[in-house]
Scaffold this motif. Structure first.
Motif, PDB file in Angstrom:
ATOM      1  N   SER A 105       0.844  -1.197   0.000  1.00 40.66           N
ATOM      2  CA  SER A 105       0.000   0.000   0.000  1.00 40.66           C
ATOM      3  C   SER A 105       0.878   1.245   0.000  1.00 40.66           C
ATOM      4  CB  SER A 105      -0.928   0.011   1.210  1.00 40.66           C
ATOM      5  OG  SER A 105      -0.156   0.245   2.380  1.00 40.66           O
ATOM      6  N   ILE A 106       0.288   2.360  -0.385  1.00 38.38           N
ATOM      7  CA  ILE A 106       1.025   3.626  -0.414  1.00 38.38           C
ATOM      8  C   ILE A 106       1.512   3.964   1.000  1.00 38.38           C
ATOM      9  CG2 ILE A 106       0.857   6.099  -0.944  1.00 38.38           C
ATOM     10  CD1 ILE A 106       0.776   4.227  -3.403  1.00 38.38           C
ATOM     11  N   ASP A 107       0.684   3.706   2.005  1.00 32.79           N
ATOM     12  CA  ASP A 107       1.094   4.001   3.386  1.00 32.79           C
ATOM     13  C   ASP A 107       2.301   3.166   3.790  1.00 32.79           C
ATOM     14  OD1 ASP A 107      -0.868   5.844   3.635  1.00 32.79           O
ATOM     15  OD2 ASP A 107      -2.237   4.583   4.818  1.00 32.79           O
ATOM     16  N   GLU A 108       2.260   1.870   3.447  1.00 33.05           N
ATOM     17  CA  GLU A 108       3.407   1.004   3.764  1.00 33.05           C
ATOM     18  C   GLU A 108       4.669   1.556   3.113  1.00 33.05           C
ATOM     19  OE1 GLU A 108       0.997  -2.686   2.676  1.00 33.05           O
ATOM     20  OE2 GLU A 108       2.949  -3.540   3.227  1.00 33.05           O
ATOM     21  N   LEU A 109       4.516   1.927   1.832  1.00 26.32           N
ATOM     22  CA  LEU A 109       5.664   2.380   1.062  1.00 26.32           C
ATOM     23  C   LEU A 109       6.235   3.669   1.657  1.00 26.32           C
ATOM     24  CD1 LEU A 109       7.158   1.587  -1.551  1.00 26.32           C
ATOM     25  CD2 LEU A 109       5.697   3.207  -2.760  1.00 26.32           C
ATOM     26  N   LEU A 110       5.352   4.620   1.932  1.00 25.12           N
ATOM     27  CA  LEU A 110       5.820   5.906   2.442  1.00 25.12           C
ATOM     28  C   LEU A 110       6.309   5.789   3.884  1.00 25.12           C
ATOM     29  CD1 LEU A 110       3.206   8.369   0.866  1.00 25.12           C
ATOM     30  CD2 LEU A 110       5.430   7.658  -0.019  1.00 25.12           C
TER      31      LEU A 110
ATOM     32  N   GLY B 149       0.052  14.022  -3.719  1.00 21.28           N
ATOM     33  CA  GLY B 149       1.028  15.096  -3.548  1.00 21.28           C
ATOM     34  C   GLY B 149       2.307  14.924  -4.347  1.00 21.28           C
ATOM     35  N   LEU B 150       2.390  13.885  -5.157  1.00 25.44           N
ATOM     36  CA  LEU B 150       3.598  13.686  -5.966  1.00 25.44           C
ATOM     37  C   LEU B 150       3.451  14.486  -7.266  1.00 25.44           C
ATOM     38  CD1 LEU B 150       6.295  12.050  -6.138  1.00 25.44           C
ATOM     39  CD2 LEU B 150       5.030  10.395  -7.509  1.00 25.44           C
ATOM     40  N   GLU B 151       4.340  15.449  -7.459  1.00 23.91           N
ATOM     41  CA  GLU B 151       4.208  16.319  -8.622  1.00 23.91           C
ATOM     42  C   GLU B 151       4.662  15.617  -9.892  1.00 23.91           C
ATOM     43  OE1 GLU B 151       6.352  20.028  -8.385  1.00 23.91           O
ATOM     44  OE2 GLU B 151       5.818  20.513 -10.459  1.00 23.91           O
TER      45      GLU B 151
ATOM     46  N   SER C 223       8.539  16.077  -5.075  1.00 23.67           N
ATOM     47  CA  SER C 223       7.813  17.065  -4.267  1.00 23.67           C
ATOM     48  C   SER C 223       7.517  16.550  -2.863  1.00 23.67           C
ATOM     49  CB  SER C 223       6.514  17.443  -4.970  1.00 23.67           C
ATOM     50  OG  SER C 223       5.776  16.269  -5.261  1.00 23.67           O
ATOM     51  N   ILE C 224       7.801  15.280  -2.592  1.00 19.52           N
ATOM     52  CA  ILE C 224       7.605  14.729  -1.247  1.00 19.52           C
ATOM     53  C   ILE C 224       8.994  14.528  -0.624  1.00 19.52           C
ATOM     54  CG2 ILE C 224       6.643  12.804   0.095  1.00 19.52           C
ATOM     55  CD1 ILE C 224       4.701  12.337  -2.213  1.00 19.52           C
ATOM     56  N   PRO C 225       9.224  15.084   0.582  1.00 21.23           N
ATOM     57  CA  PRO C 225      10.568  15.152   1.145  1.00 21.23           C
ATOM     58  C   PRO C 225      11.396  13.855   1.113  1.00 21.23           C
ATOM     59  CG  PRO C 225       9.061  16.390   2.508  1.00 21.23           C
ATOM     60  CD  PRO C 225       8.231  15.766   1.425  1.00 21.23           C
ATOM     61  N   HIS C 226      10.859  12.731   1.530  1.00 19.07           N
ATOM     62  CA  HIS C 226      11.729  11.549   1.585  1.00 19.07           C
ATOM     63  C   HIS C 226      11.517  10.621   0.389  1.00 19.07           C
ATOM     64  CE1 HIS C 226       8.049   9.860   3.048  1.00 19.07           C
ATOM     65  NE2 HIS C 226       8.579   8.673   3.275  1.00 19.07           N
ATOM     66  N   VAL C 227      10.868  11.131  -0.652  1.00 18.67           N
ATOM     67  CA  VAL C 227      10.628  10.315  -1.849  1.00 18.67           C
ATOM     68  C   VAL C 227      11.487  10.836  -3.007  1.00 18.67           C
ATOM     69  CG1 VAL C 227       8.914   9.508  -3.517  1.00 18.67           C
ATOM     70  CG2 VAL C 227       8.286   9.768  -1.102  1.00 18.67           C
ATOM     71  N   TYR C 228      12.243   9.938  -3.618  1.00 19.81           N
ATOM     72  CA  TYR C 228      13.142  10.267  -4.720  1.00 19.81           C
ATOM     73  C   TYR C 228      12.714   9.466  -5.955  1.00 19.81           C
ATOM     74  CZ  TYR C 228      16.123  12.326  -1.129  1.00 19.81           C
ATOM     75  OH  TYR C 228      16.588  13.094  -0.103  1.00 19.81           O
ATOM     76  N   ALA C 229      13.165   9.881  -7.105  1.00 17.00           N
ATOM     77  CA  ALA C 229      12.837   9.135  -8.326  1.00 17.00           C
ATOM     78  C   ALA C 229      13.962   9.297  -9.327  1.00 17.00           C
ATOM     79  CB  ALA C 229      11.519   9.635  -8.923  1.00 17.00           C
ATOM     80  N   GLY C 230      14.098   8.320 -10.210  1.00 13.53           N
ATOM     81  CA  GLY C 230      15.129   8.402 -11.235  1.00 13.53           C
ATOM     82  C   GLY C 230      14.880   7.404 -12.346  1.00 13.53           C
ATOM     83  N   GLY C 231      15.663   7.506 -13.382  1.00 15.00           N
ATOM     84  CA  GLY C 231      15.478   6.636 -14.542  1.00 15.00           C
ATOM     85  C   GLY C 231      14.333   7.138 -15.402  1.00 15.00           C
ATOM     86  N   ASP C 232      13.808   6.240 -16.225  1.00 15.87           N
ATOM     87  CA  ASP C 232      12.809   6.620 -17.226  1.00 15.87           C
ATOM     88  C   ASP C 232      11.539   7.230 -16.643  1.00 15.87           C
ATOM     89  OD1 ASP C 232      14.518   5.751 -19.163  1.00 15.87           O
ATOM     90  OD2 ASP C 232      13.258   4.093 -19.880  1.00 15.87           O
ATOM     91  N   ILE C 233      11.184   6.907 -15.385  1.00 17.17           N
ATOM     92  CA  ILE C 233       9.952   7.473 -14.813  1.00 17.17           C
ATOM     93  C   ILE C 233      10.113   8.984 -14.627  1.00 17.17           C
ATOM     94  CG2 ILE C 233      10.584   7.055 -12.372  1.00 17.17           C
ATOM     95  CD1 ILE C 233       7.022   6.877 -13.837  1.00 17.17           C
ATOM     96  N   ALA C 234      11.351   9.432 -14.484  1.00 17.17           N
ATOM     97  CA  ALA C 234      11.591  10.867 -14.309  1.00 17.17           C
ATOM     98  C   ALA C 234      11.918  11.546 -15.642  1.00 17.17           C
ATOM     99  CB  ALA C 234      12.733  11.090 -13.318  1.00 17.17           C
ATOM    100  N   THR C 235      12.673  10.855 -16.488  1.00 19.67           N
ATOM    101  CA  THR C 235      13.172  11.493 -17.714  1.00 19.67           C
ATOM    102  C   THR C 235      12.318  11.206 -18.941  1.00 19.67           C
ATOM    103  OG1 THR C 235      14.533   9.552 -18.145  1.00 19.67           O
ATOM    104  CG2 THR C 235      15.581  11.365 -16.967  1.00 19.67           C
ATOM    105  N   GLY C 236      11.446  10.204 -18.859  1.00 16.90           N
ATOM    106  CA  GLY C 236      10.838   9.653 -20.070  1.00 16.90           C
ATOM    107  C   GLY C 236      11.839   8.681 -20.655  1.00 16.90           C
TER     108      GLY C 236
END
Ligand SMILES: Cc1cc2nc3c(=O)[nH]c(=O)nc-3n(C[C@H](O)[C@H](O)[C@H](O)COP(=O)(O)OP(=O)(O)OC[C@H]3O[C@@H](n4cnc5c(N)ncnc54)[C@H](O)[C@@H]3O)c2cc1C
Ligand SMILES: Cc1cc2nc3c(=O)[nH]c(=O)nc-3n(C[C@H](O)[C@H](O)[C@H](O)COP(=O)(O)OP(=O)(O)OC[C@H]3O[C@@H](n4cnc5c(N)ncnc54)[C@H](O)[C@@H]3O)c2cc1C
Ligand code: FES
Lengths: 447, 286
Positions: free
Chosen positions: A208-213, A391-393, A409-422
């Motif tokens: 779940s999103i809660d578990e993940l966050l 709240g994820l932009e 846009s969420i403090p402890h959440v990061y992203a990278g790879g194709d989900i961020a760049t296309g």
């Protein structure tokens, strides 16, 4: 290093390029000028100390070379095979001005293959910090971030929705360019750092999103796996595939070996592949290996194709017929495909990308006689998980918006790879994941 | 390689129809009405979707008909055996709300999907009517369970061997003529869903069907499961599997379900031959 002859390799899924021998590798490495200000390193998205590793190869110190590579790149056997070196490290090599650049990619692959055979050394892992990090997706971005964070002593769990790790490396890129055992071995090395891999876990559904966050840090690396269809009539006829489906059936599910494996795939006798990128080349070459006569239909000219030059020439050698300046407009047939109606395109004016913009020529419609169509015109970011996180932009195309360090846009959440760049490349995905891992490590230390 | 997902209970319900309970905590703990799972039996297996029919602790129930290679092979597993991969829950959960009077219709093995929906509708404060139908009495599953959940339950069989003689659609049509029904769910073979949802159309009743196209990943990555709904292409595994019945192109769905008919036959024959040689087909379930 040599390519196996096209007439032989179209009958199997074995690697096209057989790699360098130790003598060839040393000779190639000796060509390196060991520049004081190496431009090649600037061209490398993960900043491998290229002169150092090449120097070690020239000295015959393959173990040392491997150590240098692994410092910056946990997936060298993969990158040595699939990176577009011609526009990165090798493109920047000064030798390239007068002669040919040092074949850095081939050397990287050689060293990584040598190490895999001789037994891999693992990098050091810091003492456990008690912090928990969740990584979603086990493609190159997820694996790289997991390794980076695990080495700092954090407890990492990767969630992967499929039954195998690797993302596109496993389900997309065919084994004649990237063998399965090469991918498996490098994934195993990441796992050996103490990373936990939970397969069959679709984050947002099985987690779940809660578990993940609830983790101390989260890295989203869900890729750009959403296939785009052209939207032309007849697209849902039996025998029309997205490249993702066709490649997944063959690479991940081994449908080419049906009925030895249970998943089927259609064997078209005459197949049209639509597109001009790496994905289109891969689809065409897989279909060729399954016995088809293949037409590659692309709306611009061959020189405008976004695919790597080497992939284009490999495809040509293997007998793929290029139908350029042509756009499909309709897929013909009742239940099954019996043809692809196309229109010729004229290329006059250059568009913003500097490429000629194709315009249909009225009255030039013609039919290519095919019984199967594969669409390889692109993919978009996977919307499933990221649309569920409040709240994820996200950007206009659905990509996750990040800063240079992968912060969302969420403090402890990061992203990278194709989900961020296309949809981009393996090494860019790894580069962004490395920067995000460093930022996560800094954040977790600061707390 | 280690096998993770244990079969806890394997019961033969009818000719070629089985009820299995599989331990899959990540699926069980998050499953909602209307969702499905995808399983892969072994290294060489195909990924096949099955509806989540019930949940107890860390186990989920599936009810399936052994129609081809994978479902027949699944049916040979006994309690204690393991399945290599189980992924889920997949798909969007059913749109549960307080509608008023709801009707949940199940046809054949599609009845498997009805109890969770009926239960959640009931919990949301609806008056729930169940209609379950099968070809004959021995193929009718979950009758007692549905009777326990629903406020009213109607049973039909095509041959009249149990309940009313005829189709679920007949009962639904009669009920629609008699009183106000606010929302309808229909789950079953594509042709049954097409015909049954045709009954609700003239009344303008919101009707959901659970579509079952051929799937691979079940996560929105391949487009194998694409269906046309309201003239638009949707991926059933992530946009569905439940859709507004009156917008669905059922003819296309049925056509796409036939893509691999030739290969499925080869696979099944090869499997049957192998089973004969090894002498391990059939066997008793308990
Ligand atoms: C056919 C093909 C050929 C290519 N060839 C090249 C090449 O030669 N060179 C090159 O550099 N690049 C190539 N690329 C591009 C390159 O593969 C990608 O840019 C790269 O894989 C992106 O990495 P990633 O980690 O961001 O995502 P991916 O590799 O897409 O991995 C994402 C992973 O996340 C998983 N996932 C998604 N959502 C969830 C969720 N909610 N929960 C859990 N898991 C989830 C997916 O199952 C997948 O395993 C190619 C791409 C394709 C499709
Ligand atoms: C969301 C969803 C939920 C389902 N729930 C149930 C259920 O609860 N109980 C049940 O008995 N059946 C269910 N099915 C159908 C079930 O998945 C198929 O019967 C099964 O895949 C058949 O596999 P097989 O190898 O035994 O047969 P095959 O001989 O391979 O196929 C028989 C028929 O099943 C369909 N099928 C084949 N492969 C797939 C696949 N990968 N994905 C989907 N359909 C396929 C085809 O239409 C085919 O003609 C569901 C399907 C979907 C999409
Ligand atoms: S099954 Fe692949 S997208 Fe739905």
């Amino acid at each position: 290093m040599a390519d196996r002859p096209a007439s032989v390799r179209i009958n199997d899924f074995e690697e096209v390029d057989t790699g360098l021998t130790p003598d060839e590798a040393i000779a190639e490495a000796e060509r390196c000028l060991q520049c004081k200000k190496p431009l090649c390193v600037k061209g490398c998205p993960v900043c491998i100390d290229i002169p150092a590793f090449v120097h070690a190869v020239a000295e015959g110190d393959f173990r040392g070379a491997a150590r240098t590579l692994k410092e910056q790149n946990m997936l060298p056997a993969i990158c040595g095979r699939v990176c577009p070196q011609e526009t990165q490290c090798e493109g920047a090599c000064v030798l390239g001005i007068k002669e040919t650049p040092v074949r850095i990619g081939a050397l990287e692959r050689f060293v990584a293959d040598w190490e895999r055979q001789e037994g891999a050394e693992l990098p050091e892992v810091a003492r456990p910090t008690g912090k928990r990090v969740a990584v979603v997706g086990s493609g190159p971005a997820g694996l790289t971030a997991a390794a980076g964070v695990a080495r700092a002593g954090h407890a990492v769990t990767i969630f992967e929705s499929l039954h195998e790790a690797g993302g596109v490396l496993t389900y997309g890129i065919p084994s004649f360019r990237l063998p399965e055992d090469v991918v498996r071995a490098e994934i195993d090395q990441v796992l050996a750092l103490g990373v936990r891999l939970k397969k069959n876990h679709l984050a947002g559904r099985s987690v779940s999103i809660d578990e993940l966050l609830g983790y101390d840090a989260v890295f989203l690396a869900t890729g750009a796996g959403l296939p785009v269809f052209m939207g032309i009539p007849g697209e849902n006829r039996n025998g029309v595939y997205s490249a993702n489906e066709f490649l997944t059936r063959v690479n991940l599910m081994h449908a080419d070996a049906f009925p030895g494996f249970d998943t089927p795939v259609l064997h078209g006798a005459r197949v049209a592949v639509i597109g001009g990128g790496n994905v289109a080349m891969d689809s065409a070459r897989v279909a060729r290996r399954m016995g088809a006569k293949v037409f590659l239909v692309y709306r611009r000219r061959e020189e405008d194709m976004p695919a790597r030059k080497v992939e284009v020439s490999h495809a040509r050698e293997e007998g793929i017929e290029f139908v350029t300046c042509t756009n499909p407009i309709r897929i013909l047939g009742e239940e099954c495909v019996i043809g692809l109606e196309c229109v010729e395109m004229s290329l006059c004016d250059l568009d913003e990308s500097g490429r000629p913009s194709p315009e249909p020529i009225p009255g030039s419609e013609f039919i290519i006689d095919v019984d199967m169509v594969i669409q390889a015109i692109g993919t978009g970011p996977n919307p499933l998980l990221v649309s569920l996180i409040p709240g994820l932009e996200r950007g206009r195309r659905g990509n996750v918006v990040v800063d240079d360090n992968g912060r969302t846009s969420i403090p402890h959440v990061y992203a990278g790879g194709d989900i961020a760049t296309g949809a981009a490349t393996v090494i860019e995905a790894m580069g962004s994941a490395k920067r995000a891992a460093a930022a996560m490590n800094a954040m977790l230390k600061g707390e | 390689m280690k096998r993770l997902y244990r079969v806890e209970l394997a019961i033969k319900l009818a000719d070629r129809v089985y009820e299995y309970w599989i331990r899959a905590p990540q699926v069980a703990q998050h499953a909602r009405a209307g969702q499905f799972l995808i399983l892969r039996l072994h290294e060489r297996g195909e990924r096949i979707p099955l509806t989540i029919s019930a949940v107890r602790g860390d186990a989920v129930r599936v009810i399936f008909m052994a129609v081809g290679k994978t479902t027949q092979e699944l049916a040979t597993l006994r309690a204690g055996d393991s399945i290599m991969d189980v992924a889920g829950p997949l798909g969007r959960p059913s749109e549960i709300a307080r509608y008023g009077t709801c009707c949940v219709v199940g046809g054949g093995v599609g009845i498997a999907g009805t109890p969770l929906i009926a239960e959640e509708l009931k919990r949301a404060g609806n008056h729930v009517i169940g209609i379950i139908g099968a070809r004959s009495a021995d193929l009718l599953v979950l009758e007692d369970e549905m009777r326990g959940i629903c406020d009213e339950l109607y049973v039909t069989t095509d041959d009249g061997s149990r309940g009313a003689h005829g189709f679920a659609a007949d009962v639904l049509k009669r009920l629609l003529g008699e009183r106000v029904i606010d929302c309808v769910w229909i789950i079953g073979p594509a042709i049954m869903m097409k015909i049954t949802s045709g009954v609700t159309a003239p009344y303008g009743v919101k009707t959901y069907v659970s579509l079952n196209p051929i799937m691979v990943d079940g996560t929105g990555m391949c487009g194998s499961c694409r269906v046309t709904v309201g003239g638009e292409t949707k991926f059933a595994c992530v946009d569905g599997p439940e859709f507004d019945a009156h917008q669905v192109d059922f003819v296309e769905l049925m056509q796409r379900q036939r893509i691999y008919t030739g290969q499925e036959k080869i696979s099944l024959e090869r499997y049957a031959e192998h089973q004969c040689r090894c002498g391990e087909g059939g066997g008793s379930h308990g």
